[in-house]
Design a protein around this motif. Sequence first.
Motif, PDB file in Angstrom:
ATOM      1  N   PHE A  79       0.850  -1.183   0.000  1.00 44.26           N
ATOM      2  CA  PHE A  79       0.000   0.000   0.000  1.00 44.26           C
ATOM      3  C   PHE A  79       0.889   1.237   0.000  1.00 44.26           C
ATOM      4  O   PHE A  79       1.773   1.374   0.850  1.00 44.26           O
ATOM      5  CB  PHE A  79      -0.911   0.026   1.238  1.00 44.26           C
ATOM      6  N   GLY A  80       0.649   2.116  -0.980  1.00 43.15           N
ATOM      7  CA  GLY A  80       1.487   3.300  -1.082  1.00 43.15           C
ATOM      8  C   GLY A  80       0.730   4.475  -1.647  1.00 43.15           C
ATOM      9  O   GLY A  80      -0.502   4.461  -1.782  1.00 43.15           O
ATOM     10  N   VAL A  81       1.497   5.494  -2.019  1.00 41.13           N
ATOM     11  CA  VAL A  81       0.901   6.735  -2.494  1.00 41.13           C
ATOM     12  C   VAL A  81       1.804   7.350  -3.551  1.00 41.13           C
ATOM     13  O   VAL A  81       3.036   7.192  -3.506  1.00 41.13           O
ATOM     14  CB  VAL A  81       0.674   7.706  -1.321  1.00 41.13           C
ATOM     15  N   ASP A  98       7.159  11.912   6.338  1.00 36.15           N
ATOM     16  CA  ASP A  98       6.703  11.572   7.687  1.00 36.15           C
ATOM     17  C   ASP A  98       5.183  11.402   7.703  1.00 36.15           C
ATOM     18  O   ASP A  98       4.648  10.473   8.323  1.00 36.15           O
ATOM     19  CB  ASP A  98       7.098  12.666   8.685  1.00 36.15           C
ATOM     20  N   ALA A  99       4.484  12.321   7.030  1.00 37.16           N
ATOM     21  CA  ALA A  99       3.026  12.265   6.993  1.00 37.16           C
ATOM     22  C   ALA A  99       2.541  11.025   6.246  1.00 37.16           C
ATOM     23  O   ALA A  99       1.545  10.399   6.623  1.00 37.16           O
ATOM     24  CB  ALA A  99       2.471  13.531   6.344  1.00 37.16           C
ATOM     25  N   VAL A 100       3.246  10.653   5.170  1.00 35.42           N
ATOM     26  CA  VAL A 100       2.894   9.442   4.421  1.00 35.42           C
ATOM     27  C   VAL A 100       3.112   8.205   5.286  1.00 35.42           C
ATOM     28  O   VAL A 100       2.239   7.320   5.373  1.00 35.42           O
ATOM     29  CB  VAL A 100       3.720   9.361   3.126  1.00 35.42           C
ATOM     30  N   ALA A 101       4.259   8.132   5.936  1.00 37.60           N
ATOM     31  CA  ALA A 101       4.564   6.972   6.774  1.00 37.60           C
ATOM     32  C   ALA A 101       3.578   6.848   7.931  1.00 37.60           C
ATOM     33  O   ALA A 101       3.239   5.732   8.353  1.00 37.60           O
ATOM     34  CB  ALA A 101       5.993   7.071   7.297  1.00 37.60           C
ATOM     35  N   GLY A 128       0.702   4.566   7.636  1.00 38.98           N
ATOM     36  CA  GLY A 128       0.947   3.134   7.596  1.00 38.98           C
ATOM     37  C   GLY A 128       1.220   2.599   6.204  1.00 38.98           C
ATOM     38  O   GLY A 128       1.112   1.391   5.964  1.00 38.98           O
ATOM     39  N   LEU A 129       1.600   3.484   5.287  1.00 49.32           N
ATOM     40  CA  LEU A 129       1.891   3.072   3.918  1.00 49.32           C
ATOM     41  C   LEU A 129       3.339   2.609   3.818  1.00 49.32           C
ATOM     42  O   LEU A 129       4.174   2.923   4.681  1.00 49.32           O
ATOM     43  CB  LEU A 129       1.597   4.220   2.955  1.00 49.32           C
ATOM     44  N   ASP A 130       3.669   1.878   2.750  1.00 42.88           N
ATOM     45  CA  ASP A 130       5.001   1.278   2.682  1.00 42.88           C
ATOM     46  C   ASP A 130       5.822   1.699   1.471  1.00 42.88           C
ATOM     47  O   ASP A 130       6.964   1.281   1.331  1.00 42.88           O
ATOM     48  CB  ASP A 130       4.906  -0.254   2.740  1.00 42.88           C
ATOM     49  N   HIS A 131       5.254   2.507   0.562  1.00 43.17           N
ATOM     50  CA  HIS A 131       6.046   2.932  -0.583  1.00 43.17           C
ATOM     51  C   HIS A 131       5.487   4.217  -1.168  1.00 43.17           C
ATOM     52  O   HIS A 131       4.329   4.594  -0.909  1.00 43.17           O
ATOM     53  CB  HIS A 131       6.091   1.846  -1.669  1.00 43.17           C
ATOM     54  N   ALA A 145      15.781   9.497   2.174  1.00 40.91           N
ATOM     55  CA  ALA A 145      14.858  10.000   3.181  1.00 40.91           C
ATOM     56  C   ALA A 145      13.658   9.064   3.313  1.00 40.91           C
ATOM     57  O   ALA A 145      13.154   8.825   4.418  1.00 40.91           O
ATOM     58  CB  ALA A 145      14.404  11.409   2.832  1.00 40.91           C
ATOM     59  N   ALA A 146      13.190   8.532   2.185  1.00 43.34           N
ATOM     60  CA  ALA A 146      12.096   7.571   2.233  1.00 43.34           C
ATOM     61  C   ALA A 146      12.513   6.309   2.983  1.00 43.34           C
ATOM     62  O   ALA A 146      11.755   5.778   3.813  1.00 43.34           O
ATOM     63  CB  ALA A 146      11.639   7.230   0.810  1.00 43.34           C
ATOM     64  N   ALA A 147      13.725   5.837   2.721  1.00 43.52           N
ATOM     65  CA  ALA A 147      14.212   4.634   3.401  1.00 43.52           C
ATOM     66  C   ALA A 147      14.257   4.826   4.912  1.00 43.52           C
ATOM     67  O   ALA A 147      13.939   3.903   5.677  1.00 43.52           O
ATOM     68  CB  ALA A 147      15.598   4.266   2.869  1.00 43.52           C
ATOM     69  N   GLU A 148      14.649   6.005   5.344  1.00 41.30           N
ATOM     70  CA  GLU A 148      14.699   6.297   6.785  1.00 41.30           C
ATOM     71  C   GLU A 148      13.324   6.170   7.431  1.00 41.30           C
ATOM     72  O   GLU A 148      13.223   5.979   8.650  1.00 41.30           O
ATOM     73  CB  GLU A 148      15.244   7.706   7.008  1.00 41.30           C
ATOM     74  N   ARG A 149      12.276   6.279   6.647  1.00 40.98           N
ATOM     75  CA  ARG A 149      10.906   6.210   7.150  1.00 40.98           C
ATOM     76  C   ARG A 149      10.226   4.895   6.771  1.00 40.98           C
ATOM     77  O   ARG A 149       9.001   4.769   6.866  1.00 40.98           O
ATOM     78  CB  ARG A 149      10.118   7.410   6.611  1.00 40.98           C
ATOM     79  N   GLY A 150      11.013   3.926   6.325  1.00 36.68           N
ATOM     80  CA  GLY A 150      10.475   2.615   6.001  1.00 36.68           C
ATOM     81  C   GLY A 150       9.698   2.561   4.712  1.00 36.68           C
ATOM     82  O   GLY A 150       8.867   1.661   4.518  1.00 36.68           O
ATOM     83  N   LEU A 151       9.975   3.500   3.801  1.00 34.03           N
ATOM     84  CA  LEU A 151       9.239   3.584   2.548  1.00 34.03           C
ATOM     85  C   LEU A 151      10.105   3.148   1.375  1.00 34.03           C
ATOM     86  O   LEU A 151      11.228   3.644   1.211  1.00 34.03           O
ATOM     87  CB  LEU A 151       8.762   5.019   2.309  1.00 34.03           C
TER      88      LEU A 151
END
Length: 423
Positions: free
Chosen positions: A13-15, A40-43, A46-49, A80-86
């Motif tokens: 699930f992503g955006v 941060d707001a995307v993460a 609970g989204l993953d990508h 930066a995305a990787a730091e947030r698990g994305l």
Amino acid sequence: MPEQDPAHRPLRFGVNYTPAQGWFHHWLDFDLDAVRADLDAVAALGLDHVRVFPLWPVFQPNRTLIRPAAVEQLVRLADAAAERGLDVNVDGLQGHLSSFDFLPAWTQTWHRRNLFTDPDVLSGQEEYLRTLAAALAGRPNFLGMTLGNEINQFSDGPHPDPDLITEAQAGAWLDRMLAACERGAPGRMHLHAAYDAAWYRDEHPFTPAHAARRGAVTAVHSWVFNGTAQRHGPTGTATEQHAAYLIELSKAWASDPHRPVWLQEVGAPAPHIPEDQAARFTDATVRNALDCPDVWGVTWWCSHDVSRSLADFPALEYDLGLLGNDGTVKPAAKALAALAGEWGGRVHRPAARTTALAVDAGDADAAPRRSVCAPGGDVFEAWARLAGQGLRPALVLAERADDVEHLAARGITEVRTPQEVLA
């Protein structure tokens, strides 16, 4: 990072990431802190990508100049995305976004050249895609490249100045560009994406067969302002199952009966989907899509609204964000977050769709009569009728309707024609 075995692939699930500040013009004055706040707001949902969009003329303003600073900004965004698990998917040739075309000067006016056939343009595109892929190849959170956002719209009407090509030329362009991505980042999930003319518009050079047979996965972009919501209303079966219909339509053309399908773009466009029904539409659309076999994941359009300070967008483009420009979490975002919490990371194998509708669009490769699949066409309306009766219809090419092996591989036990259903 090869794509996982379908039997063990968790749902994603992503955006589609639209920066809160400056929209995609943020590349002109890149602010990593602002990007981090957006991610941060995307993460937090609970989204993953995320799917991200470099602007082609900003990154490659001259055919032989791919700006290192711009490529580095893209890498910093991915980190930066990787730091947030994305995880990150990158669209290369932008191309076309929200009604605006972004093409480099070396393809336009005095340098006007066909985007899909000119040898110099092709070599420039190849090197650009390879460079972006190679810059991210070492990042574990890099999913792969999408060639461009709905770049098929440049090849035909209703674009006001199309670069006209044949079906064969479209296929050759796809093969060459996908190969360039693979050279840059071997083994990643490289794909291409088309708007629904590929499925619905007779004689469009990008075909259903191209969409369903080239690249690592099939990308589906589902927008109900294409006549679906106008005909069936915001809560009609055809509207709430339009994404599921396109997923199933793609499977009719796929050579692999279990080819993964990515619902890469889907959103709730007002006024076709009224604001007070956006959460319902989001929930229904995603649940219906997840009832289709072999779905890779869902990527909503989009993360943030377009600021009203920016001029000349079509009205429906401003409010598609899950989040407002001020960070407000909108009802559709809460609905998607709940779905991600319920389904994200799960291995999901819905039951086979045992009843199929036959699709006769003419020659299977060229699909010269594919408008039967469009809203108002016999295939579309018959499928919607069956779905409205509570069935879970699949779609199969008419030429495969008697192919016992193909039907068995998909779990299909009955094939009906649109004429039978509509009668």
